[in-house]
Design a protein around this motif. Structure first.
Motif, mmCIF file in Angstrom:
data_model
loop_
_atom_site.group_PDB
_atom_site.id
_atom_site.type_symbol
_atom_site.label_atom_id
_atom_site.label_comp_id
_atom_site.label_asym_id
_atom_site.label_seq_id
_atom_site.Cartn_x
_atom_site.Cartn_y
_atom_site.Cartn_z
ATOM 1 N N GLY A 1 0.777 -1.071 0.371
ATOM 2 C CA GLY A 1 0.198 0.287 -0.512
ATOM 3 C C GLY A 1 0.841 0.902 0.069
ATOM 4 N N LEU A 2 2.078 1.211 0.825
ATOM 5 C CA LEU A 2 2.693 2.725 0.837
ATOM 6 C C LEU A 2 3.859 2.473 -0.594
ATOM 7 C CD1 LEU A 2 3.423 2.467 4.874
ATOM 8 C CD2 LEU A 2 1.848 4.410 3.332
ATOM 9 N N GLY A 3 3.953 1.337 -1.036
ATOM 10 C CA GLY A 3 5.120 1.121 -2.001
ATOM 11 C C GLY A 3 6.553 1.464 -1.210
ATOM 12 N N LYS A 4 6.298 0.579 -0.076
ATOM 13 C CA LYS A 4 8.201 0.870 0.569
ATOM 14 C C LYS A 4 8.342 -0.742 0.254
ATOM 15 C CE LYS A 4 7.117 4.680 2.089
ATOM 16 N NZ LYS A 4 7.902 5.740 1.747
ATOM 17 N N PRO A 5 10.393 -0.742 0.417
ATOM 18 C CA PRO A 5 10.846 -2.335 1.031
ATOM 19 C C PRO A 5 10.444 -2.740 2.172
ATOM 20 C CG PRO A 5 12.032 -0.482 1.152
ATOM 21 C CD PRO A 5 11.185 0.444 0.347
ATOM 22 N N ILE A 6 9.636 -4.228 2.376
ATOM 23 C CA ILE A 6 10.162 -5.091 3.012
ATOM 24 C C ILE A 6 10.921 -6.274 3.687
ATOM 25 C CG2 ILE A 6 8.670 -7.099 1.457
ATOM 26 C CD1 ILE A 6 6.776 -7.464 4.155
ATOM 27 N N TYR A 7 10.980 -6.890 4.895
ATOM 28 C CA TYR A 7 12.819 -6.471 5.034
ATOM 29 C C TYR A 7 11.477 -7.543 5.780
ATOM 30 C CZ TYR A 7 15.765 -3.669 3.359
ATOM 31 O OH TYR A 7 16.872 -2.804 2.054
ATOM 32 N N GLY A 8 12.299 -9.587 5.286
ATOM 33 C CA GLY A 8 11.208 -10.186 6.573
ATOM 34 C C GLY A 8 12.364 -10.866 7.050
ATOM 35 N N ASP B 1 6.452 -12.406 -1.736
ATOM 36 C CA ASP B 1 6.000 -13.171 -1.649
ATOM 37 C C ASP B 1 6.479 -13.872 0.010
ATOM 38 O OD1 ASP B 1 8.178 -14.459 -2.639
ATOM 39 O OD2 ASP B 1 7.565 -15.572 -4.351
ATOM 40 N N LEU B 2 7.072 -12.755 0.380
ATOM 41 C CA LEU B 2 7.904 -13.554 1.193
ATOM 42 C C LEU B 2 7.055 -14.554 2.943
ATOM 43 C CD1 LEU B 2 10.120 -12.814 3.763
ATOM 44 C CD2 LEU B 2 8.213 -10.987 4.423
ATOM 45 N N PRO B 3 7.384 -15.651 2.721
ATOM 46 C CA PRO B 3 6.910 -16.514 3.957
ATOM 47 C C PRO B 3 6.805 -16.398 5.418
ATOM 48 C CG PRO B 3 9.370 -17.756 3.264
ATOM 49 C CD PRO B 3 9.216 -16.141 2.627
ATOM 50 N N ALA B 4 6.114 -16.964 6.133
ATOM 51 C CA ALA B 4 6.185 -17.151 7.265
ATOM 52 C C ALA B 4 6.543 -18.512 8.075
ATOM 53 C CB ALA B 4 4.778 -16.772 7.900
ATOM 54 N N ASP B 5 7.781 -18.421 8.449
ATOM 55 C CA ASP B 5 8.862 -19.472 8.575
ATOM 56 C C ASP B 5 9.224 -20.346 10.186
ATOM 57 O OD1 ASP B 5 9.978 -22.043 8.730
ATOM 58 O OD2 ASP B 5 11.696 -21.248 7.237
ATOM 59 N N SER B 6 7.608 -20.525 10.137
ATOM 60 C CA SER B 6 7.930 -21.378 12.049
ATOM 61 C C SER B 6 9.140 -22.162 12.759
ATOM 62 C CB SER B 6 6.581 -22.194 12.591
ATOM 63 O OG SER B 6 7.050 -23.277 11.880
ATOM 64 N N SER B 7 9.960 -22.982 11.965
ATOM 65 C CA SER B 7 11.321 -23.240 11.892
ATOM 66 C C SER B 7 12.067 -22.366 11.313
ATOM 67 C CB SER B 7 11.534 -24.378 11.636
ATOM 68 O OG SER B 7 10.291 -25.170 10.130
ATOM 69 N N LEU B 8 12.060 -21.509 11.039
ATOM 70 C CA LEU B 8 13.490 -20.523 10.302
ATOM 71 C C LEU B 8 14.643 -20.855 10.961
ATOM 72 C CD1 LEU B 8 13.692 -18.090 7.941
ATOM 73 C CD2 LEU B 8 13.581 -16.817 10.117
ATOM 74 N N PRO B 9 16.012 -21.574 10.740
ATOM 75 C CA PRO B 9 17.086 -21.371 10.921
ATOM 76 C C PRO B 9 17.769 -20.648 11.170
ATOM 77 C CG PRO B 9 17.057 -22.299 8.390
ATOM 78 C CD PRO B 9 15.693 -22.004 8.592
ATOM 79 N N VAL B 10 18.177 -20.007 12.349
ATOM 80 C CA VAL B 10 19.390 -18.863 12.998
ATOM 81 C C VAL B 10 19.807 -18.509 12.219
ATOM 82 C CG1 VAL B 10 20.886 -19.740 14.439
ATOM 83 C CG2 VAL B 10 20.214 -17.535 14.613
ATOM 84 N N THR B 11 21.220 -19.279 11.270
ATOM 85 C CA THR B 11 21.365 -18.939 10.098
ATOM 86 C C THR B 11 21.251 -18.232 8.911
ATOM 87 O OG1 THR B 11 21.206 -21.078 9.271
ATOM 88 C CG2 THR B 11 23.437 -20.619 10.281
ATOM 89 N N THR B 12 19.072 -17.906 9.078
ATOM 90 C CA THR B 12 19.350 -17.076 7.980
ATOM 91 C C THR B 12 17.881 -15.757 8.376
ATOM 92 O OG1 THR B 12 17.960 -19.377 6.571
ATOM 93 C CG2 THR B 12 16.607 -17.304 6.080
ATOM 94 N N VAL B 13 19.194 -14.891 8.671
ATOM 95 C CA VAL B 13 18.758 -14.179 9.194
ATOM 96 C C VAL B 13 17.616 -13.088 8.130
ATOM 97 C CG1 VAL B 13 19.802 -11.244 9.745
ATOM 98 C CG2 VAL B 13 20.693 -13.391 10.307
#
Length: 348
Positions: free
Chosen positions: A104-111, A334-346
């Motif tokens: 909506g704002l046309g801003k970048p997103i950081y997951g 298309d950023l996912p929600a990852d319940s088991s995201l490893p700590v090595t992926t920041v």
């Protein structure tokens, strides 16, 4: 003068709806709506209840953060959101809200990674992170030792819990002692009037054989069981349970293992800065013991104030602002929600 990025951060990994607004390393707003009281009668967090609470709290919490910071939504340079790890349904609410704002704002997103955000939040209080530093993150779901060189690129796991996390053990022991949920603050409170050496509870993974295989790992399941058996034995014999002494002795055992392993890890890597984060970092005994023992080794200890240790949006905004400042590529929509995201992926 270089532009300091203005970032809005959203955190919904568990039972707190957190929205933080940060400019560079300056915290402008930290709005939190907690659903902890809705979970208290169940003795733990119920995922579906948490997700619904996030849905209800999201828009009012964003509005409150913007009012506090004195900004309009279109003023922000980027949106940051916890992508994982955490409760799947809870994460989805935050990620969906962040995507809607970014679009909506046309801003970048950081997951971003929840654990890395717990590291980055210290910058809001003590300035840029030393590189490298050793981070010990202790919460209801995690007990981790991480070597951090650049928090926006990746962290190196050195040790983790192999069963119950420290915060989980606090909750379970509090329930045994008839203390309210969440257990950490209540054990900390009653332990102040107790004797920390009254009962010799076990220190998990501390024997010579354990240290060969699990030098930097944690285990609190056996300690929790030992407390349960001790309390049951007192009750069977008809004697009163000395709640203050049990709480103090249990707390001492947890803090002893955490601090011992963290300082061993830092020393083995030649690292002179220990950062402690996560909800259990608010524990007064853990802070005091870490500072006292680290000083003998010439290791500096950094711990954010208690309000920034528990889950909050400020930590997500802090990591997002660092991502923007260092020119990291934003996440895709298309950023996912990852319940088991490893700590090595920041950054997802």
């Amino acid at each position: 003068m270089k532009h300091e990025p203005l970032v809005l951060g959203i955190e919904t990994s568990c039972d707190e709806t957190g929205v933080g607004i940060v400019r560079g390393h300056t915290l402008l707003a930290d709005a939190v709506a907690s659903s902890v009281e809705e979970h208290a009668r169940f003795g733990g967090v119920v995922p579906e209840v948490a997700s619904r609470a996030h849905l209800e709290a999201m828009v009012p919490t964003i509005e409150r953060a913007c009012d506090t910071a004195g900004i309009a939504l279109h003023d922000v340079d980027a949106i940051a959101v916890t992508s994982g790890p955490g409760l799947a349904g809870a994460l989805l609410v935050g990620v969906a809200a962040a995507k809607a704002l970014a679009l909506g704002l046309g801003k970048p997103i950081y997951g971003v990674n929840h654990l890395a955000a717990h590291v980055a939040v210290d910058q809001l209080e003590h300035g840029p992170l030393p590189e490298p530093c050793l981070a010990m993150l202790v919460s209801g779901g995690h007990s981790s030792l991480l070597r951090v060189t650049d928090v926006t690129v990746g962290v190196d796991p050195m040790g983790a819990t192999i069963d119950d996390a420290a915060g989980e053990a606090f909750d379970k022991v509090a329930r045994l002692l008839g203390l309210p949920f969440p257990g950490g603050p209540h054990i900390d409170r009653v332990a102040r009037d107790g004797d920390s050496v009254a009962i010799d509870f076990p220190r998990g993974l501390s024997s010579r054989r354990d240290l060969e295989r699990h030098r930097f790992d944690f285990s609190f399941s056996g300690l929790k069981t030992a407390v349960a058996r001790w309390v049951e034995a007192r009750e069977r014999s008809g004697e009163p349970v000395p709640v203050n002494d049990v709480a103090a002795s249990f707390q001492e055992a947890v803090c002893d293992v955490l601090v011992r392993k963290a300082l061993d890890a830092a020393s083995s890597e030649g690292i002179e800065d220990l950062l402690i984060g996560g909800g259990v970092a608010a524990n007064s005994r853990l802070r005091a013991m870490a500072e006292e023992r680290a000083a003998r080794l010439g290791i500096r200890v950094r711990v954010p104030r208690p309000g920034l240790c528990t889950d909050n949006g400020a930590m997500v905004a802090a990591l997002g602002a660092e991502m923007v400042a260092r020119g990291r590529t934003p996440s895709s929509l298309d950023l996912p929600a990852d319940s088991s995201l490893p700590v090595t992926t920041v950054l997802v």
